[in-house]
Design a protein around this motif. Structure first.
Motif, PDB file in Angstrom:
ATOM      1  N   GLU A   1       3.506  -2.175  -7.468  1.00  0.00           N
ATOM      2  CA  GLU A   1       2.526  -3.080  -6.839  1.00  0.00           C
ATOM      3  C   GLU A   1       1.213  -2.357  -6.545  1.00  0.00           C
ATOM      4  O   GLU A   1       0.135  -2.918  -6.722  1.00  0.00           O
ATOM      5  N   ALA A   2       1.303  -1.103  -6.113  1.00  0.00           N
ATOM      6  CA  ALA A   2       0.086  -0.321  -5.842  1.00  0.00           C
ATOM      7  C   ALA A   2      -0.687  -0.110  -7.136  1.00  0.00           C
ATOM      8  O   ALA A   2      -1.924  -0.175  -7.154  1.00  0.00           O
ATOM      9  N   ALA A   3       0.031   0.123  -8.234  1.00  0.00           N
ATOM     10  CA  ALA A   3      -0.619   0.323  -9.533  1.00  0.00           C
ATOM     11  C   ALA A   3      -1.326  -0.943  -9.996  1.00  0.00           C
ATOM     12  O   ALA A   3      -2.268  -0.885 -10.785  1.00  0.00           O
TER      13      ALA A   3
ATOM     14  N   TYR B   1       0.479   9.814 -11.794  1.00  0.00           N
ATOM     15  CA  TYR B   1       1.744  10.478 -12.125  1.00  0.00           C
ATOM     16  C   TYR B   1       2.685   9.490 -12.807  1.00  0.00           C
ATOM     17  O   TYR B   1       3.296   9.793 -13.840  1.00  0.00           O
ATOM     18  N   ALA B   2       2.797   8.302 -12.228  1.00  0.00           N
ATOM     19  CA  ALA B   2       3.709   7.281 -12.783  1.00  0.00           C
ATOM     20  C   ALA B   2       3.241   6.835 -14.164  1.00  0.00           C
ATOM     21  O   ALA B   2       4.083   6.610 -15.049  1.00  0.00           O
ATOM     22  N   ARG B   3       1.958   6.738 -14.371  1.00  0.00           N
ATOM     23  CA  ARG B   3       1.441   6.357 -15.690  1.00  0.00           C
ATOM     24  C   ARG B   3       1.713   7.461 -16.712  1.00  0.00           C
ATOM     25  O   ARG B   3       2.125   7.196 -17.825  1.00  0.00           O
ATOM     26  N   ASP B   4       1.470   8.719 -16.296  1.00  0.00           N
ATOM     27  CA  ASP B   4       1.726   9.843 -17.197  1.00  0.00           C
ATOM     28  C   ASP B   4       3.206   9.935 -17.557  1.00  0.00           C
ATOM     29  O   ASP B   4       3.559  10.315 -18.667  1.00  0.00           O
ATOM     30  N   ALA B   5       4.070   9.592 -16.607  1.00  0.00           N
ATOM     31  CA  ALA B   5       5.511   9.633 -16.849  1.00  0.00           C
ATOM     32  C   ALA B   5       5.981   8.437 -17.678  1.00  0.00           C
ATOM     33  O   ALA B   5       7.129   8.388 -18.115  1.00  0.00           O
ATOM     34  N   GLY B   6       5.097   7.459 -17.889  1.00  0.00           N
ATOM     35  CA  GLY B   6       5.451   6.282 -18.671  1.00  0.00           C
ATOM     36  C   GLY B   6       6.203   5.230 -17.896  1.00  0.00           C
ATOM     37  O   GLY B   6       6.791   4.327 -18.463  1.00  0.00           O
ATOM     38  N   TRP B   7       6.176   5.321 -16.578  1.00  0.00           N
ATOM     39  CA  TRP B   7       6.898   4.359 -15.747  1.00  0.00           C
ATOM     40  C   TRP B   7       6.170   3.033 -15.665  1.00  0.00           C
ATOM     41  O   TRP B   7       6.782   1.999 -15.516  1.00  0.00           O
ATOM     42  N   ILE B   8       4.838   3.117 -15.665  1.00  0.00           N
ATOM     43  CA  ILE B   8       4.027   1.909 -15.556  1.00  0.00           C
ATOM     44  C   ILE B   8       2.936   1.974 -16.598  1.00  0.00           C
ATOM     45  O   ILE B   8       2.564   3.057 -17.061  1.00  0.00           O
ATOM     46  N   GLY B   9       2.432   0.781 -16.975  1.00  0.00           N
ATOM     47  CA  GLY B   9       1.383   0.725 -18.003  1.00  0.00           C
ATOM     48  C   GLY B   9       0.023   0.893 -17.449  1.00  0.00           C
ATOM     49  O   GLY B   9      -0.253   1.023 -16.330  1.00  0.00           O
TER      50      GLY B   9
ATOM     51  N   GLN C   1      -1.112  -6.714   0.869  1.00  0.00           N
ATOM     52  CA  GLN C   1      -0.691  -7.559  -0.249  1.00  0.00           C
ATOM     53  C   GLN C   1       0.690  -7.161  -0.766  1.00  0.00           C
ATOM     54  O   GLN C   1       1.511  -8.016  -1.084  1.00  0.00           O
ATOM     55  N   ILE C   2       0.941  -5.855  -0.833  1.00  0.00           N
ATOM     56  CA  ILE C   2       2.258  -5.379  -1.263  1.00  0.00           C
ATOM     57  C   ILE C   2       3.317  -5.867  -0.288  1.00  0.00           C
ATOM     58  O   ILE C   2       4.384  -6.342  -0.684  1.00  0.00           O
ATOM     59  N   ALA C   3       3.015  -5.751   1.003  1.00  0.00           N
ATOM     60  CA  ALA C   3       3.962  -6.190   2.030  1.00  0.00           C
ATOM     61  C   ALA C   3       4.277  -7.673   1.883  1.00  0.00           C
ATOM     62  O   ALA C   3       5.448  -8.069   1.928  1.00  0.00           O
ATOM     63  N   GLU C   4       3.264  -8.481   1.670  1.00  0.00           N
ATOM     64  CA  GLU C   4       3.482  -9.924   1.509  1.00  0.00           C
ATOM     65  C   GLU C   4       4.313 -10.222   0.267  1.00  0.00           C
ATOM     66  O   GLU C   4       5.216 -11.047   0.299  1.00  0.00           O
ATOM     67  N   HIS C   5       4.009  -9.516  -0.823  1.00  0.00           N
ATOM     68  CA  HIS C   5       4.703  -9.771  -2.084  1.00  0.00           C
ATOM     69  C   HIS C   5       6.176  -9.353  -2.020  1.00  0.00           C
ATOM     70  O   HIS C   5       7.041 -10.018  -2.583  1.00  0.00           O
ATOM     71  N   LEU C   6       6.455  -8.236  -1.333  1.00  0.00           N
ATOM     72  CA  LEU C   6       7.825  -7.715  -1.294  1.00  0.00           C
ATOM     73  C   LEU C   6       8.587  -8.111  -0.029  1.00  0.00           C
ATOM     74  O   LEU C   6       9.745  -7.731   0.131  1.00  0.00           O
TER      75      LEU C   6
ATOM     76  N   CYS D   1       2.127  14.377  -4.578  1.00  0.00           N
ATOM     77  CA  CYS D   1       0.785  13.805  -4.711  1.00  0.00           C
ATOM     78  C   CYS D   1       0.145  13.670  -3.335  1.00  0.00           C
ATOM     79  O   CYS D   1       0.818  13.390  -2.347  1.00  0.00           O
ATOM     80  N   ALA D   2      -1.176  13.840  -3.297  1.00  0.00           N
ATOM     81  CA  ALA D   2      -1.901  13.771  -2.028  1.00  0.00           C
ATOM     82  C   ALA D   2      -2.290  12.344  -1.648  1.00  0.00           C
ATOM     83  O   ALA D   2      -2.528  12.066  -0.480  1.00  0.00           O
ATOM     84  N   ASN D   3      -2.354  11.434  -2.647  1.00  0.00           N
ATOM     85  CA  ASN D   3      -2.767  10.069  -2.339  1.00  0.00           C
ATOM     86  C   ASN D   3      -2.165   9.105  -3.356  1.00  0.00           C
ATOM     87  O   ASN D   3      -1.544   9.523  -4.336  1.00  0.00           O
ATOM     88  N   ARG D   4      -2.377   7.818  -3.119  1.00  0.00           N
ATOM     89  CA  ARG D   4      -1.774   6.805  -3.992  1.00  0.00           C
ATOM     90  C   ARG D   4      -2.364   6.827  -5.397  1.00  0.00           C
ATOM     91  O   ARG D   4      -1.667   6.519  -6.354  1.00  0.00           O
ATOM     92  N   VAL D   5      -3.622   7.201  -5.533  1.00  0.00           N
ATOM     93  CA  VAL D   5      -4.232   7.275  -6.859  1.00  0.00           C
ATOM     94  C   VAL D   5      -3.518   8.329  -7.702  1.00  0.00           C
ATOM     95  O   VAL D   5      -3.199   8.102  -8.867  1.00  0.00           O
ATOM     96  N   GLN D   6      -3.231   9.490  -7.105  1.00  0.00           N
ATOM     97  CA  GLN D   6      -2.498  10.540  -7.813  1.00  0.00           C
ATOM     98  C   GLN D   6      -1.081  10.079  -8.146  1.00  0.00           C
ATOM     99  O   GLN D   6      -0.566  10.372  -9.225  1.00  0.00           O
TER     100      GLN D   6
END
Length: 190
Positions: A139-141, A182-190, A148-153, A173-178
């Motif tokens: 959801e953050a991605a 990381y998740a994109r580099d790992a292929g978890w999310i597009g 909004q994440i809280a409402e959705h989940l 990671c130091a923040n949500r952007v990192q």
């Protein structure tokens, strides 16, 4: 219009392929006599906007066409690979041995399955992201705020914040952007 002291207003429709696609509104605080010459002076703007809309439509049509084209594959088909990924996920859920289940999950992820939002993710060091942490990360991605994440989940915003802090710690990671990178580099999310 009175609060802005506007006394003259005009609307210029932008029609593309016989369909109205936009309207340009022009207003003035001075009283103007709007005749054909005035509207003719706006013709270059109208034509430019029509052209930009046509170009955007062509780009969207080409992208849609490209999305439906399947590139040739030398190995198993996409459907077969997806079936193997699902089967590995089912097997890892059935195993009593968590170490073997974690290894199967890593193999499933390497085959392009990405982490199971249903189960979470196993990191290379064996650390696990929970199912909820993965859901929050996805959801953050998508660019959603904590609220909004809280409402959705169906969570509280502070709970979302806690999940984000935990998953950032696990990912180093130091923040949500990192974390998203990381998740994109790992292929978890597009």
């Amino acid at each position: 219009m009175r609060s802005e002291n506007l006394v003259t207003a005009a609307a210029v429709p932008i029609v593309v392929d016989g369909r109205p696609r936009a309207v340009v509104y022009l207003c003035s605080t001075a009283e103007l006599s709007l005749g054909d010459r005035w509207f003719d002076a706006l013709d270059p703007l109208r034509r430019r906007l029509q052209h930009e809309i046509l170009v955007e439509d062509a780009v969207h049509a080409r992208l849609a066409q490209m999305a439906t084209q399947v590139p040739p594959q030398s190995g198993p088909g996409a459907a077969e690979l997806a079936a193997v990924v699902r089967e590995l996920g089912d097997l890892s859920e059935e195993l009593a041995d968590p170490a073997v289940a974690a290894r199967l999950e890593l193999i499933r992820q390497r085959l392009g399955g990405g982490p199971s939002v249903r189960r979470g993710a196993v990191l290379p060091d064996g650390t696990q992201l929970t199912r909820r942490e993965m859901q929050v990360l996805v959801e953050a991605a998508r660019g959603h705020t904590n609220r909004q994440i809280a409402e959705h989940l169906g969570l509280l915003p502070n709970t979302v914040k806690s999940y984000l802090q935990d998953l950032m710690r696990k990912l180093g990671c130091a923040n949500r952007v990192q974390a998203i990178a990381y998740a994109r580099d790992a292929g978890w999310i597009g």
